[in-house]
Design an enzyme around this catalytic site. Structure first.
Site, PDB file in Angstrom:
ATOM      1  N   SER A 423      16.716   1.694  -6.708  1.00 13.52           N
ATOM      2  CA  SER A 423      16.347   1.205  -5.380  1.00 13.52           C
ATOM      3  C   SER A 423      16.735   2.195  -4.291  1.00 13.52           C
ATOM      4  O   SER A 423      16.278   2.068  -3.169  1.00 13.52           O
ATOM      5  CB  SER A 423      16.952  -0.170  -5.115  1.00 13.52           C
ATOM      6  OG  SER A 423      18.254  -0.246  -5.595  1.00 13.52           O
ATOM      7  N   ASN A 494      12.155  -1.929   1.638  1.00 20.96           N
ATOM      8  CA  ASN A 494      13.522  -1.946   2.149  1.00 20.96           C
ATOM      9  C   ASN A 494      13.660  -1.102   3.413  1.00 20.96           C
ATOM     10  O   ASN A 494      14.458  -1.426   4.292  1.00 20.96           O
ATOM     11  CB  ASN A 494      14.514  -1.495   1.075  1.00 20.96           C
ATOM     12  CG  ASN A 494      14.709  -2.584   0.023  1.00 20.96           C
ATOM     13  OD1 ASN A 494      14.461  -3.756   0.300  1.00 20.96           O
ATOM     14  ND2 ASN A 494      15.135  -2.209  -1.167  1.00 20.96           N
TER      15      ASN A 494
HETATM   16  P1  NAI Z   1      22.759  -4.548 -13.616  1.00 22.62           P
HETATM   17  O1  NAI Z   1      24.139  -4.094 -13.361  1.00 22.62           O
HETATM   18  O2  NAI Z   1      22.472  -5.998 -13.621  1.00 22.62           O
HETATM   19  O3  NAI Z   1      22.234  -3.954 -14.986  1.00 22.62           O
HETATM   20  C1  NAI Z   1      22.368  -2.625 -15.345  1.00 22.62           C
HETATM   21  C2  NAI Z   1      22.448  -2.583 -16.848  1.00 22.62           C
HETATM   22  O4  NAI Z   1      22.411  -1.233 -17.251  1.00 22.62           O
HETATM   23  C3  NAI Z   1      23.722  -3.189 -17.434  1.00 22.62           C
HETATM   24  O5  NAI Z   1      23.407  -4.157 -18.389  1.00 22.62           O
HETATM   25  C4  NAI Z   1      24.408  -1.996 -18.066  1.00 22.62           C
HETATM   26  O6  NAI Z   1      25.144  -2.340 -19.223  1.00 22.62           O
HETATM   27  C5  NAI Z   1      23.230  -1.107 -18.387  1.00 22.62           C
HETATM   28  N1  NAI Z   1      23.588   0.264 -18.611  1.00 22.62           N
HETATM   29  C6  NAI Z   1      24.519   1.026 -17.989  1.00 22.62           C
HETATM   30  N2  NAI Z   1      24.549   2.254 -18.535  1.00 22.62           N
HETATM   31  C7  NAI Z   1      23.625   2.274 -19.514  1.00 22.62           C
HETATM   32  C8  NAI Z   1      23.183   3.245 -20.446  1.00 22.62           C
HETATM   33  N3  NAI Z   1      23.734   4.442 -20.472  1.00 22.62           N
HETATM   34  N4  NAI Z   1      22.199   2.914 -21.311  1.00 22.62           N
HETATM   35  C9  NAI Z   1      21.639   1.697 -21.273  1.00 22.62           C
HETATM   36  N5  NAI Z   1      22.043   0.731 -20.439  1.00 22.62           N
HETATM   37  C10 NAI Z   1      23.005   1.014 -19.563  1.00 22.62           C
HETATM   38  O7  NAI Z   1      21.858  -3.810 -12.532  1.00 22.62           O
HETATM   39  P2  NAI Z   1      20.442  -4.197 -11.976  1.00 22.62           P
HETATM   40  O8  NAI Z   1      20.588  -5.031 -10.784  1.00 22.62           O
HETATM   41  O9  NAI Z   1      19.597  -4.658 -13.084  1.00 22.62           O
HETATM   42  O10 NAI Z   1      19.926  -2.791 -11.467  1.00 22.62           O
HETATM   43  C11 NAI Z   1      19.387  -1.835 -12.340  1.00 22.62           C
HETATM   44  C12 NAI Z   1      18.599  -0.848 -11.542  1.00 22.62           C
HETATM   45  O11 NAI Z   1      17.596  -1.521 -10.820  1.00 22.62           O
HETATM   46  C13 NAI Z   1      19.395  -0.096 -10.493  1.00 22.62           C
HETATM   47  O12 NAI Z   1      18.892   1.203 -10.407  1.00 22.62           O
HETATM   48  C14 NAI Z   1      19.119  -0.859  -9.220  1.00 22.62           C
HETATM   49  O13 NAI Z   1      19.251  -0.082  -8.061  1.00 22.62           O
HETATM   50  C15 NAI Z   1      17.692  -1.242  -9.437  1.00 22.62           C
HETATM   51  N6  NAI Z   1      17.204  -2.394  -8.689  1.00 22.62           N
HETATM   52  C16 NAI Z   1      17.955  -3.528  -8.548  1.00 22.62           C
HETATM   53  C17 NAI Z   1      17.449  -4.606  -7.851  1.00 22.62           C
HETATM   54  C18 NAI Z   1      18.218  -5.873  -7.743  1.00 22.62           C
HETATM   55  O14 NAI Z   1      17.825  -6.734  -6.958  1.00 22.62           O
HETATM   56  N7  NAI Z   1      19.269  -6.062  -8.492  1.00 22.62           N
HETATM   57  C19 NAI Z   1      16.120  -4.551  -7.222  1.00 22.62           C
HETATM   58  C20 NAI Z   1      15.386  -3.347  -7.513  1.00 22.62           C
HETATM   59  C21 NAI Z   1      15.935  -2.313  -8.194  1.00 22.62           C
END
Ligand code: NAI
Length: 665
Positions: A423, A494
């Site tokens: 994001s 955003n």
């Molecule tokens: P989250 O923290 O819920 O999930 C991230 C996941 O990635 C975790 O399950 C973690 O264990 C996993 N992870 C970390 N290192 C890893 C690796 N080396 N290999 C595989 N998995 C790994 O985060 P979320 O919210 O899902 O965000 C993920 C991405 O999406 C980020 O880049 C964030 O900026 C983006 N994003 C988030 C939004 C939101 O509303 N939460 C909206 C749009 C984009």
């Protein structure tokens, strides 16, 4: 150009009029259509021995889809509307007064001015089928059925017409038959023309039992009152001109003769066409159409790379959501990678959401079958070699992303498309981490993914057009509505939201109540106010984003510093469970010199904050089409569809000209 309406007088004395607006996919009431109608009516009136007439469309999947919205949205003066709507009324009245019976033979869309035309016929017969949809959906585009619909439909089917018109419901043929709009129904494989001729013969012979009950409108005052309450509930109290004027036309017109009712309808229609909401809604209709099929947004002639296997990195909030949409909308096998502890909880979550959808009968397949397509891993296994597209949704930290892309690069094919759901990290800054920067781009989803239609497809400096096209194709496969933009802090949505939020916080720091600021925006038509939105997404999210952008925001700093990350996230935020503002948060609001603002002032201030960013996005060519911004803000933030998007609304209220000397559209 060929004739739109073609009359063939058969030996039996039945006239068959086939209509086809040549060169258009759909029949609509264009100028040619009206002059063709005038000609054919003249022919009918002067041809001897025609006992009755069948109207049938020459298009394979479309009867008549209504008025031409492009033409309607360009109308600027009351006289022009009067002229156009007068043409509809005089044409349909002429049909009613023809002296010989007429039958509308319907297959495909029969909507708006198409149904109003059919309602002016003596009888209606429809063929069942996937594309046969019957209704008066004008209220959904900021108009109402002004070509007799508000008068003829209730007179035919009674009060049931109110809901159909006010909600703009489109019915399949069988339902329209059940409600009495259609007199005869034939199956999808039936011969519509012959059935219509037979029906017409019955009418001529006086043998057709046409249900034309005398409607009793004595309770109309209370029905109209209830309908009004229903509209206001649906619009959260906003008096949108279209349903209000539709209701007024029915309420006043149904107390009088048909001729008087039609005059009332005409007057109200002139008013509705000239409203900003009509123009805004029609804009929304067109920009929706532009993004309904993402594949149509690809470069002309581009053949997308076949997608047979997909992988998602990260099984957190976003990874789960993305997988839900892949499983329910495609037949693609999905491989997800995360740490071992994250796999089972992720899977359980996906199943829970899919089960909920299955309960509401929203899925085409059993959940078990869908879950069978999901495989999970904690290692870069050989299966990655098979993947055609990888979506990365791991922690938002550049170090983590670097490591992930480094490892991934060793185990995917060179032609694999890789897209990040980041994001805030520029796509260009991550390009050096991937195997093929030209096959790397951004695909930014919104949370919760399965409820939010929008995705932003992001072009980094090295991203090839082919990759953008392939991502558009993928967005289409998983049924998203994409906009395309270049790398930019906050991309489009955003970037537009943040200044809006900063202004909202400034207003509360000036002493305007949180409730007042939020209410101003819900009255504007936003689904939630800016402060409630912040509380719902997590107060730390915009706070961290502002810090990252070097923006100081003291209220957010104080609130987050006090451990209040939002009601859902940490149990405390700006609001209490009952929806009221938590008094404990008030001392945390930073102070500025007091400035009381009116509701309109707040609305305008927050709109201007967005427009300024929108202008900058266009100037810097972050987007190359203003419509991309409006799509993003309507489907990414819930901007009111009747305003046509922030940029269109700025044009409509004269703000664009005032600020920049010209309109955006
Ligand atoms: P989250 O923290 O819920 O999930 C991230 C996941 O990635 C975790 O399950 C973690 O264990 C996993 N992870 C970390 N290192 C890893 C690796 N080396 N290999 C595989 N998995 C790994 O985060 P979320 O919210 O899902 O965000 C993920 C991405 O999406 C980020 O880049 C964030 O900026 C983006 N994003 C988030 C939004 C939101 O509303 N939460 C909206 C749009 C984009």
């Amino acid at each position: 150009m060929g004739k739109v309406f073609n009359l063939v007088r058969e030996e039996t004395g039945i006239g068959v009029i086939t209509f086809d607006v040549v060169g258009e996919k759909m029949n609509t009431w264009t100028e040619d259509a009206f002059s063709g109608f005038d000609q054919v009516m003249h022919e009918l009136e002067t041809t001897k021995g025609v006992r009755g007439v069948v109207f049938i469309s020459g298009k394979p999947e479309n009867f008549l889809a209504g008025a031409n919205l492009k033409l309607i949205s360009q109308i600027e003066s009351a006289d022009e509307v009067r002229g156009t709507i007068g043409l509809f009324h005089s044409s349909f009245n002429r049909l009613c007064a023809m002296g010989i019976p007429s039958v509308a033979a319907i297959h495909g869309h029969c909507l708006g001015g198409g149904l109003e035309f059919a309602l002016a016929c003596t009888g209606r017969i429809a063929k069942e089928g996937r594309t046969t949809l019957i209704g008066l959906p004008e209220c959904n585009v900021g108009l109402f059925p002004g070509a007799g619909g508000t008068q003829r439909l209730p007179r035919l089917i009674g009060y049931g017409a109110f809901e159909l018109i006010l909600k703009g419901t489109m019915l399949p043929a069988a339902k329209a038959h059940e409600m009495g709009i259609i007199d005869r129904l034939i199956p999808a494989n039936g011969d519509l023309l012959n059935a219509a001729k037979a029906f017409l013969e019955e009418i001529i012979a006086g043998e057709a039992s046409l249900k034309r009950p005398a409607q009793d409108f004595s309770q109309i005052d209370s029905v109209a009152e209830m309908a009004r309450a229903g509209i206001l509930k649906a619009t959260k109290g906003r008096e949108l001109p279209a349903p209000m004027l539709a209701l007024k036309s029915m309420h006043e017109g149904l107390k009088r003769s048909l001729a008087e009712g039609l005059e009332i309808e005409k007057r109200n229609f002139v008013e509705v066409v000239l409203t900003k909401e009509a123009k805004g809604s029609i804009n929304t209709f067109f920009i929706k159409g532009m993004t309904d099929r993402p594949q149509a947004m690809m470069t002309k002639g581009f053949v997308p790379k076949p997608v047979n296997h997909v992988a998602v990195l990260g099984f957190g909030t976003m990874g789960r959501g993305i997988i839900i949409d892949i499983l329910r909308n495609t037949q693609l096998p999905v491989l997800v990678k995360d740490i071992p502890e994250a796999l089972e909880p992720g899977k359980a979550f996906v199943r829970k959401i899919l089960d909920g959808m299955a309960e509401k009968k929203r899925l085409k397949e059993p959940v078990d079958v869908m879950m069978g397509r999901l495989s999970m891993t904690s290692d870069y296994i050989d299966a990655f070699k098979e993947t055609d597209i990888v979506i990365e949704a791991v922690f938002e930290e550049i170090g983590v992303k670097r490591q992930v892309y480094g490892e991934l690069s060793k185990c995917i094919r060179e032609d694999c498309i890789v897209a990040s759901n980041t994001s805030s990290i520029p796509i260009t800054s991550m390009a050096p981490f991937v195997l093929k920067p030209e096959r790397f781009g951004g695909i930014h989803f919104f949370s919760p993914v399965w409820l939010m239609q929008l995705v932003e497809v992001i072009r980094g400096e090295k991203t090839a057009q082919e990759t953008i096209d392939n991502l558009l194709n993928f967005a289409g496969l998983i049924r998203k509505r994409p906009i395309v933009c270049r790398d930019n802090a906050g991309f489009v949505v955003n970037a537009m939201l943040f200044p809006n939020l900063i202004n909202a916080l400034t207003y509360i720091e000036e002493g305007n109540a949180i409730e007042k600021v939020d209410r101003a925006m819900t009255r504007f038509g936003m689904p939630v106010g800016p402060i409630r939105l912040t509380d719902e997404v997590g107060i730390d999210i915009p706070y961290k984003a502002f810090v990252g952008m070097g923006i100081r925001q003291d209220t957010l700093k104080n609130v987050v510093g006090a451990g209040r990350l939002g009601l859902k996230k940490s149990g405390k935020g700006f609001f209490l469970k009952d929806g009221s503002v938590d008094p404990e948060v008030l001392p945390l609001i930073a102070k500025r010199s007091p400035h009381e603002r009116t509701e309109e002032g707040i609305q305008l201030g927050l709109l201007i904050a967005m427009i300024q960013v929108g202008k900058d996005l266009l100037d810097r060519k972050i987007v190359n089409d203003v419509r991309m911004i409006d799509v993003g803000i309507i489907w990414g933030l819930g901007f009111p569809a009747d305003k046509g998007g922030p940029m269109k609304w700025a044009d409509l209220i004269g703000l664009s000209k005032k600020l920049y000397g010209k309109n955006f559209y």
